[in-house]
Design an enzyme around this catalytic site. Structure first.
Site, PDB file in Angstrom:
ATOM      1  N   CYS A   1       2.304  29.944 -14.716  1.00 61.59           N
ATOM      2  CA  CYS A   1       1.898  30.542 -15.987  1.00 61.59           C
ATOM      3  C   CYS A   1       1.572  29.408 -16.946  1.00 61.59           C
ATOM      4  O   CYS A   1       2.328  29.093 -17.875  1.00 61.59           O
ATOM      5  CB  CYS A   1       3.021  31.429 -16.523  1.00 61.59           C
ATOM      6  SG  CYS A   1       2.547  32.350 -17.994  1.00 61.59           S
ATOM      7  N   GLU A   2       0.450  28.768 -16.695  1.00 55.14           N
ATOM      8  CA  GLU A   2       0.063  27.545 -17.405  1.00 55.14           C
ATOM      9  C   GLU A   2      -1.449  27.405 -17.285  1.00 55.14           C
ATOM     10  O   GLU A   2      -1.996  27.334 -16.184  1.00 55.14           O
ATOM     11  CB  GLU A   2       0.748  26.334 -16.761  1.00 55.14           C
ATOM     12  CG  GLU A   2       0.482  25.016 -17.420  1.00 55.14           C
ATOM     13  CD  GLU A   2       1.269  24.857 -18.708  1.00 55.14           C
ATOM     14  OE1 GLU A   2       0.706  24.289 -19.647  1.00 55.14           O
ATOM     15  OE2 GLU A   2       2.438  25.303 -18.752  1.00 55.14           O
TER      16      GLU A   2
ATOM     17  N   ARG B   1      -1.699  16.234  -9.504  1.00 58.59           N
ATOM     18  CA  ARG B   1      -2.703  15.227  -9.846  1.00 58.59           C
ATOM     19  C   ARG B   1      -3.925  15.802 -10.571  1.00 58.59           C
ATOM     20  O   ARG B   1      -4.416  15.186 -11.522  1.00 58.59           O
ATOM     21  CB  ARG B   1      -3.138  14.474  -8.589  1.00 58.59           C
ATOM     22  CG  ARG B   1      -2.010  13.695  -7.926  1.00 58.59           C
ATOM     23  CD  ARG B   1      -2.462  12.950  -6.681  1.00 58.59           C
ATOM     24  NE  ARG B   1      -3.329  11.828  -7.043  1.00 58.59           N
ATOM     25  CZ  ARG B   1      -4.643  11.816  -6.875  1.00 58.59           C
ATOM     26  NH1 ARG B   1      -5.273  12.867  -6.356  1.00 58.59           N
ATOM     27  NH2 ARG B   1      -5.348  10.757  -7.227  1.00 58.59           N
TER      28      ARG B   1
ATOM     29  N   TYR C   1       1.542  11.102  -3.645  1.00 60.71           N
ATOM     30  CA  TYR C   1       1.808  11.543  -5.013  1.00 60.71           C
ATOM     31  C   TYR C   1       1.566  13.040  -5.199  1.00 60.71           C
ATOM     32  O   TYR C   1       1.036  13.481  -6.217  1.00 60.71           O
ATOM     33  CB  TYR C   1       0.978  10.719  -6.011  1.00 60.71           C
ATOM     34  CG  TYR C   1       1.295   9.254  -5.899  1.00 60.71           C
ATOM     35  CD1 TYR C   1       2.471   8.730  -6.409  1.00 60.71           C
ATOM     36  CD2 TYR C   1       0.427   8.390  -5.219  1.00 60.71           C
ATOM     37  CE1 TYR C   1       2.782   7.383  -6.260  1.00 60.71           C
ATOM     38  CE2 TYR C   1       0.731   7.040  -5.065  1.00 60.71           C
ATOM     39  CZ  TYR C   1       1.906   6.552  -5.589  1.00 60.71           C
ATOM     40  OH  TYR C   1       2.209   5.224  -5.430  1.00 60.71           O
TER      41      TYR C   1
ATOM     42  N   PRO D   1       0.823  -1.212   0.000  1.00 60.03           N
ATOM     43  CA  PRO D   1       0.000   0.000   0.000  1.00 60.03           C
ATOM     44  C   PRO D   1       0.854   1.258   0.000  1.00 60.03           C
ATOM     45  O   PRO D   1       1.893   1.323   0.658  1.00 60.03           O
ATOM     46  CB  PRO D   1      -0.798  -0.117   1.299  1.00 60.03           C
ATOM     47  CG  PRO D   1       0.079  -0.939   2.201  1.00 60.03           C
ATOM     48  CD  PRO D   1       0.793  -1.908   1.290  1.00 60.03           C
ATOM     49  N   GLY D   2       0.430   2.235  -0.752  1.00 57.98           N
ATOM     50  CA  GLY D   2       1.069   3.541  -0.727  1.00 57.98           C
ATOM     51  C   GLY D   2       0.014   4.593  -0.442  1.00 57.98           C
ATOM     52  O   GLY D   2      -0.063   5.149   0.646  1.00 57.98           O
TER      53      GLY D   2
END
Length: 463
Positions: free
Chosen positions: A375-376, A342, A413, A300-301
């Site tokens: 800036c995206e 994510r 993550y 498990p993570g």
């Protein structure tokens, strides 16, 4: 924070209107989703303010009592003949988190030689680490000599291991032909995945093992993150079949991890006590049939760390395009894809909670689109579910510039996948939060000097 202090800490411890971002010049089309207004998981509103005052924003916070509770659940995983819980350290590799889990009896799963060395630097013994990697670097042999366990993830890796360690014990990761994940990007099984040795290449595995007199003592399969429990159970049966075909050498079956975790209020989390019972029965039936009592490993993570993490941020601007028919009210944070990739990558959903700058909550709500500081145009904290290119507003407490926002469920993550350095933003600090509300710094904020320290001057006249 040392191992002894960590062990002591362990004991002490709405409505949304969506607009499709155009891939071409076509107009965006509206869509609608519904989400409940989220609340804080483990921080108090005053604790959020305290965190900002102590460490600035953005700042990752990991809740030690939650980490301990999830580890205890994993250690109780149903099993027939023993279980080893290996933390998938790629989810959150901070050394303090590793040491906390190690103090509770967890072992570790590494996805690169670099992760192995990072765990060693944190004080984890090589014998407690298993390596399953896409890239088996040339120096893996030195780590094996220290006690590292290797699962060969390709025929070439198995050949390389056999050449280096003839007659040794080894693990083999198979792609069982079936995969399942929360998105196609987190599915690591089946014909579209390069992970592991394709199950139809079994005879080649046996041939290489025979050539080098290897003992295949571990079989490893992993189908994806956020996988379907029913598919996971099916793959466990397929994996046992692979063990049986290898004969009596196999002692351990590693079924990976990837258990679904509900980050949002409407999502369900995997109950390990339920999903594990049918697998336990399969191991018992295998023992009756073959006489071999296999040990179980799980990895498990996300399950261990996802909901134990929060990101404290500041709302650094509020703006609106409501003059347009398709306009929105925007909250601009002092974090973004540099800290929580994510949503931009997967269309993943994270709870968002506004805390007023004075440490209070506001009962008035309104829809906002929440964006990051890069800036995206894809730096978006509120995409539509599973649609990273779709803007979605979220009902949140009415907010002003200078208020705080907590991005919940960022333990897995997020810091580990940080794109810090883009737009030259530094990496955010990480802290542990204990049951008494105290914060313990476990990683400092980086500096611009650290971002540029490896740059090398060149003689421009020679170009």
């Amino acid at each position: 924070m040392g191992a002894s202090s960590l062990a002591a800490l362990a004991l002490a411890l709405g409505s949304a209107t969506a607009l499709q971002l155009p891939r071409s010049a076509r107009r965006a089309r509206p869509a609608t989703t519904t989400m409940a207004v989220d609340g804080l998981r483990f921080l108090s509103p005053t604790g959020v303010v305290k965190c900002k005052e102590a460490f600035g924003t953005p700042c990752y916070v990991y809740d030690a009592p939650t980490l301990v509770a999830r580890a205890e659940e994993a250690l109780a995983f149903p099993n027939a003949f023993g279980v080893t819980v290996r933390y998938a350290m790629k989810a959150c590799p901070n050394g303090a988190v590793l040491r906390l889990f190690e103090s509770m009896g967890l072992h570790f799963d590494a996805s690169s030689v670099y992760e192995v060395r990072r765990a060693l630097a944190a004080g984890i013994a090589a014998s407690k680490i298993s390596l399953s990697t896409q890239q088996l670097d040339d120096d893996f042999g030195d780590l094996v000599k220290e006690g590292l366990k290797v699962n060969a993830c390709s025929l070439a890796q198995l050949e390389a291991f056999g050449a280096a360690f003839p007659g040794a014990d080894v693990g083999v990761r198979f792609n069982p032909g079936v995969g399942s994940g929360g998105t196609s990007k987190t599915n690591v099984g089946g014909p579209s995945s390069s992970f592991g040795i394709w199950h139809e290449d079994f005879d080649e595995v046996a041939a290489i093992a025979g050539k080098h007199d290897l003992n295949v003592v571990r079989v490893h399969t992993h189908i994806g993150s956020g996988s379907d429990a029913a598919v996971w159970q099916r793959v466990s049966r397929m994996s046992l079949d692979l063990c049986e075909r290898l004969g009596g050498t196999v002692k351990t079956l590693n079924l990976g991890g990837g258990y679904k975790v509900g980050r949002m209020a409407y999502e369900q989390s995997t109950d390990l006590s339920v999903v594990g019972e049918p697998v336990k029965a399969e191991f018992e039936a295998y023992a009756e049939r073959t006489g071999d009592e296999l040990k179980l490993e799980v990895e498990p993570g996300t399950f261990l760390v996802a909901n134990a993490g929060a990101l404290v941020t500041t709302i650094q601007d509020v703006t609106s395009t409501k003059g347009s028919e398709a306009g929105n009210d925007f909250l601009k944070l002092d974090c973004g894809m540099t800290e929580v990739l994510r949503p931009s990558l997967y269309g993943a959903q994270h709870p968002l909670v506004v805390v007023k700058r004075d440490g209070t909550l506001n009962d008035e709500h309104k829809p906002y689109v929440v964006v990051g500081h890069c800036c995206e145009s894809g730096d978006l904290l509120t995409p539509a579910p599973d649609e990273p290119e779709t803007l979605a507003s979220r009902d949140l407490a009415a907010a002003d510039r200078g208020d705080l926002m907590v991005v919940e469920s960022v333990g897995a993550y997020c810091a580990a996948m940080s794109t810090a350095g883009y737009n030259s933003f530094p990496s955010a600090p990480e802290v542990l939060h204990d049951k008494d509300g105290n914060f313990h710094l476990i990683r400092k904020r980086s500096s611009l000097d650290q971002l540029t320290m490896n740059e090398v001057d060149v003689d421009l006249s020679a170009l």
